[in-house]
Design a protein around this motif. Structure first.
Motif, PDB file in Angstrom:
ATOM      1  N   PHE A   1       6.375   0.321  -7.870  1.00  0.00           N
ATOM      2  CA  PHE A   1       5.381   0.013  -6.830  1.00  0.00           C
ATOM      3  C   PHE A   1       4.663  -1.311  -7.111  1.00  0.00           C
ATOM      4  O   PHE A   1       4.545  -1.740  -8.258  1.00  0.00           O
ATOM      5  CB  PHE A   1       4.365   1.147  -6.712  1.00  0.00           C
TER       6      PHE A   1
ATOM      7  N   LYS B   1      -3.051  10.750 -12.753  1.00  0.00           N
ATOM      8  CA  LYS B   1      -2.377   9.454 -12.627  1.00  0.00           C
ATOM      9  C   LYS B   1      -1.987   9.126 -11.185  1.00  0.00           C
ATOM     10  O   LYS B   1      -1.425   8.071 -10.911  1.00  0.00           O
ATOM     11  CB  LYS B   1      -1.132   9.421 -13.518  1.00  0.00           C
TER      12      LYS B   1
ATOM     13  N   VAL C   1       9.384   2.327   5.099  1.00  0.00           N
ATOM     14  CA  VAL C   1       8.599   1.664   4.058  1.00  0.00           C
ATOM     15  C   VAL C   1       8.278   2.606   2.899  1.00  0.00           C
ATOM     16  O   VAL C   1       7.927   2.155   1.815  1.00  0.00           O
ATOM     17  CB  VAL C   1       7.317   1.079   4.698  1.00  0.00           C
ATOM     18  N   GLY C   2       8.404   3.905   3.094  1.00  0.00           N
ATOM     19  CA  GLY C   2       7.986   4.875   2.069  1.00  0.00           C
ATOM     20  C   GLY C   2       6.467   4.972   2.031  1.00  0.00           C
ATOM     21  O   GLY C   2       5.818   4.870   3.071  1.00  0.00           O
ATOM     22  N   ASP C   3       5.901   5.153   0.841  1.00  0.00           N
ATOM     23  CA  ASP C   3       4.449   5.275   0.714  1.00  0.00           C
ATOM     24  C   ASP C   3       3.786   3.892   0.718  1.00  0.00           C
ATOM     25  O   ASP C   3       4.190   3.010  -0.032  1.00  0.00           O
ATOM     26  CB  ASP C   3       4.078   5.956  -0.616  1.00  0.00           C
ATOM     27  N   VAL C   4       2.762   3.739   1.521  1.00  0.00           N
ATOM     28  CA  VAL C   4       1.912   2.547   1.448  1.00  0.00           C
ATOM     29  C   VAL C   4       0.466   3.029   1.415  1.00  0.00           C
ATOM     30  O   VAL C   4       0.120   4.048   2.006  1.00  0.00           O
ATOM     31  CB  VAL C   4       2.067   1.564   2.632  1.00  0.00           C
ATOM     32  N   LEU C   5      -0.364   2.297   0.706  1.00  0.00           N
ATOM     33  CA  LEU C   5      -1.766   2.702   0.574  1.00  0.00           C
ATOM     34  C   LEU C   5      -2.684   1.511   0.815  1.00  0.00           C
ATOM     35  O   LEU C   5      -2.390   0.387   0.402  1.00  0.00           O
ATOM     36  CB  LEU C   5      -1.999   3.294  -0.815  1.00  0.00           C
TER      37      LEU C   5
ATOM     38  N   ILE D   1      -2.387   7.737  -7.612  1.00  0.00           N
ATOM     39  CA  ILE D   1      -3.219   6.581  -7.246  1.00  0.00           C
ATOM     40  C   ILE D   1      -4.469   7.021  -6.474  1.00  0.00           C
ATOM     41  O   ILE D   1      -5.559   6.465  -6.684  1.00  0.00           O
ATOM     42  CB  ILE D   1      -2.399   5.498  -6.515  1.00  0.00           C
TER      43      ILE D   1
ATOM     44  N   GLY E   1       2.319  -0.421  -2.220  1.00  0.00           N
ATOM     45  CA  GLY E   1       3.551   0.127  -1.646  1.00  0.00           C
ATOM     46  C   GLY E   1       4.765  -0.369  -2.384  1.00  0.00           C
ATOM     47  O   GLY E   1       4.656  -0.978  -3.462  1.00  0.00           O
ATOM     48  N   ARG E   2       5.927  -0.113  -1.808  1.00  0.00           N
ATOM     49  CA  ARG E   2       7.183  -0.546  -2.430  1.00  0.00           C
ATOM     50  C   ARG E   2       7.378  -2.036  -2.214  1.00  0.00           C
ATOM     51  O   ARG E   2       7.428  -2.507  -1.094  1.00  0.00           O
ATOM     52  CB  ARG E   2       8.362   0.206  -1.854  1.00  0.00           C
TER      53      ARG E   2
ATOM     54  N   VAL F   1      -0.919   1.848 -10.732  1.00  0.00           N
ATOM     55  CA  VAL F   1       0.216   1.431  -9.903  1.00  0.00           C
ATOM     56  C   VAL F   1       1.432   1.492 -10.820  1.00  0.00           C
ATOM     57  O   VAL F   1       1.542   0.682 -11.741  1.00  0.00           O
ATOM     58  CB  VAL F   1      -0.013   0.016  -9.353  1.00  0.00           C
TER      59      VAL F   1
END
Lengths: 430, 430
Positions: free
Chosen positions: A280, B270, B290-294, B272, A297-298, A276
């Protein structure tokens, strides 16, 4: 279609982002979600302040009157801080309004009062934006994982610290340089104390722990250590051993109490949390049914935060008539979670000493460690010219924090050891 | 307290896990969540079958009568497959019952029919368990990210394939050995086709894409390629270049249509997603706010799946009176999402050839690639004895899939090139 009248407290970066989202997607919410959001007013300290969006002047109002405006259904608190925000949030609840807030400091330090009043008034306090920005981790805790008993949280929840540690690792720069860069890019504030000393992460950990474990968490008892002591060499040596350094916020519920701490620590490079990076955030939860789950996420920024606030507002709008608060806040005020002393914890450790490069120093250090029942698993000592000061790095097997602290105090006084030693935990090992 | 009468269809591993959870935590749900779950009946093919839990014989019943039992509020479908499950689910909806299902094949192949009927009947079809096991990613899509337009999904959603690829990497074993190991440990079925050929992942991708992008997805149009062609040497060479190989399920919404595909691909080490190992799953979404969320966790297993089913049941129980289906399913049946042809996609590529180790072979291959506008960024060719067969690995800059396929067809016919070449995309590069 349901209509929700919203009063907005605060219109800085996050407030402006919220205003933009609400305005830009008004039709989307009406046609696709079936909710009409009406902005009743925007309370700001200065109406003249330059903002990223233009607020129609007719919307500006005073905070005190906005929280008492009978037409307002929900107050969105985006002021921050714990004094004015607290009195406004409590006032809004007393007036029978729901509250949506991004304020982790308020919830960490005065959560008992806020949630107790919300419970009495049968109103919602929603706070998805308070931890992990736009990551829907609070919803996961309250609803998605409702069938689980959560017993551990491992998280990276301060974007500023994570940005700095990532920059130190990738660019081989020291803490001060990385901090300056973070400030220049807007990832760190002019006074970065709350972020780099771990206080912001501790606030968020308090909120997570309350809802994960269902109990009151006394905020001052959370052990809190920041990243300002981390040197470039620590990051480089950790990487030589196959680890990365992250500021971790950890809470674990055991039979003997709650472990709750914010600390920089080493993680194996293949651990998902070790990957991470930059600003993030990630929260890993362990549930008895689901096992490990992680949300990433952010963790900050106007638009991710606004995304979280909107999801709270939609949840409130979709509740029938009076909001029946989810059970989590009620469970959360029922019992006290007692936080264990940090010295009772066991861990593996990374120890870094600056020693005079001459025979016998390693032997003396090893002797002190052995005397405190601390056994060494790995060593790096790089050769330099005899008599110079060189770093000596030791990784230990599991040891008691109390023993480690006593040993380090003795080692720091040894002849041949210079300056203060570095002690970091190693987390996430198999 | 609200009471929900549940009819359980199927009691294999997952059904037994659900039964255990419901039984063990009955008091917890009543006191903490305010919902009483009553099991109306359990429909199984064989009452004599050995199960991990003991089902009271009085609960056993026939599926057809259970879905018509007037006392049943919700039918939990854990049979799997698309024939019997489909007719039972449609029957249950027609009888005015809500449905909770873990059946991705059913929803991927017959989702239009199921969701349309649920919409007509104003009943809920909940399916958190169908993608990502216990990870609350469907809830995130439907509620937590409600303020976002999602435009991309990058996911690892088949635990069997991910277990095999991880074992191949960590233990330096080939595909067949890793598959046998996965079968021995219960991570792969006796007939592993659905998992290793990417079909299960494509089913889940169809479900995610429907709700992420809000439209019908024609399942057969999803490009689907499994991992059985991946060799140990591909994993080793990818790692030499700093990449890991993962089976990715990707969907992206663009102005010119939907990209939807399941493929093994290289990811930077690297990244995620490159660090999602063993049987873990992860879904990365990109939202405009929100951009990227995982979301990461165990994608299968009795207890994680039961955790997801329970959260769906609690959501249904908490809805007032009749369940007003969330907007997502309604949006989802409104428009058709047209999937683009795989040949129109651009990417970087990993190409592996087996060539006779003699001068001029690399030159000939490079010439064919150049003639198809494919430029090479990196090369590995390991020296062996002259005249032997050696692997030659090329990484390319961005190229058109169509050109790559044409070039490979020509290269495979070249004198000095042996066997079929390997072509893998490189994803996640900056």
């Amino acid at each position: 279609m349901k209509t929700l009248r919203v009063g907005l407290l605060g219109c800085g970066q996050v407030g402006s982002g919220f205003f933009s989202l609400l305005t830009a997607k008004k039709r989307f919410f009406e046609t696709e979600i079936g909710v009409s959001f009406e902005l009743a007013g925007v309370a700001v300290r200065s109406r003249k302040k330059k903002r990223p969006v233009r607020i129609p002047p007719s919307l500006f109002t005073e905070a005190e009157s906005l929280v008492r405006d009978p037409s307002v259904d929900v107050v969105v608190e985006l002021i921050g801080g714990t004094i004015e925000a607290k009195s406004l949030v409590l006032d809004a609840l007393r007036q029978g309004k729901h509250v949506v807030t991004a304020n982790k400091a308020l919830l960490a330090e005065h959560g008992d009062e806020v949630f107790e009043l919300a419970h009495q008034m049968n109103r919602a306090v929603c706070f998805e934006a308070s931890v992990g920005g736009g990551i829907p981790v609070i919803k996961a805790l309250r609803e998605g994982l409702v069938g689980n008993q959560i017993d551990a949280i491992h998280s990276i929840i301060n974007g500023t610290s994570n940005y700095i540690l990532t920059a130190m690792s990738e660019k081989k720069i020291d803490f001060k340089q990385a901090l300056s860069e973070a400030q220049a890019k807007g990832y760190a504030e002019a006074d970065p104390t709350l972020d780099i000393e771990g206080i912001d992460a501790a606030h968020k950990l308090a909120v997570l722990a309350r809802f994960a474990f269902g109990g009151r968490v006394h905020f001052p008892d959370i052990y809190c250590e920041g990243i300002s002591r981390i040197r470039g060499e620590d990051i480089a040596f950790a990487e030589e051993f196959g680890y990365r350094i992250k500021l971790l916020a950890i809470a674990k519920l055991g039979a003997d109490g709650l472990e709750a701490r914010v600390q920089p620590a080493l993680l194996p490079e293949k651990h998902i949390l070790a990957n991470v990076n930059r600003s993030f955030n990630a929260v890993m939860l362990h549930g008895d049914e689901v096992g490990d789950v992680l949300f990433y996420g952010r963790g900050a920024g106007a638009r991710p935060t606004a995304s979280a606030v909107i999801s709270d507002l939609v949840d409130i709008a979709k509740q029938p008539g009076r909001f029946s608060a989810t059970t989590a806040p009620m469970r959360a005020i029922r019992k006290n979670l007692v936080i264990k002393s940090i010295s009772s914890i066991q861990s593996r450790y990374y120890l870094r000493f600056h020693v005079v490069d001459r025979p016998g120093v390693l032997a003396k250090i090893a002797q002190v460690l052995g005397g405190h029942k601390i056994s060494i698993s790995d060593v790096i000592q790089k050769e330099r010219s005899a008599g110079s000061i060189v770093p000596l790095i030791l990784l230990t097997h599991h040891a008691h924090e109390k023993n480690v602290r006593q040993a380090i105090t003795r080692i720091d006084r040894l002849n041949g050891v210079r300056g203060k030693s570095q002690v970091l935990r190693i987390e996430g090992d198999a």
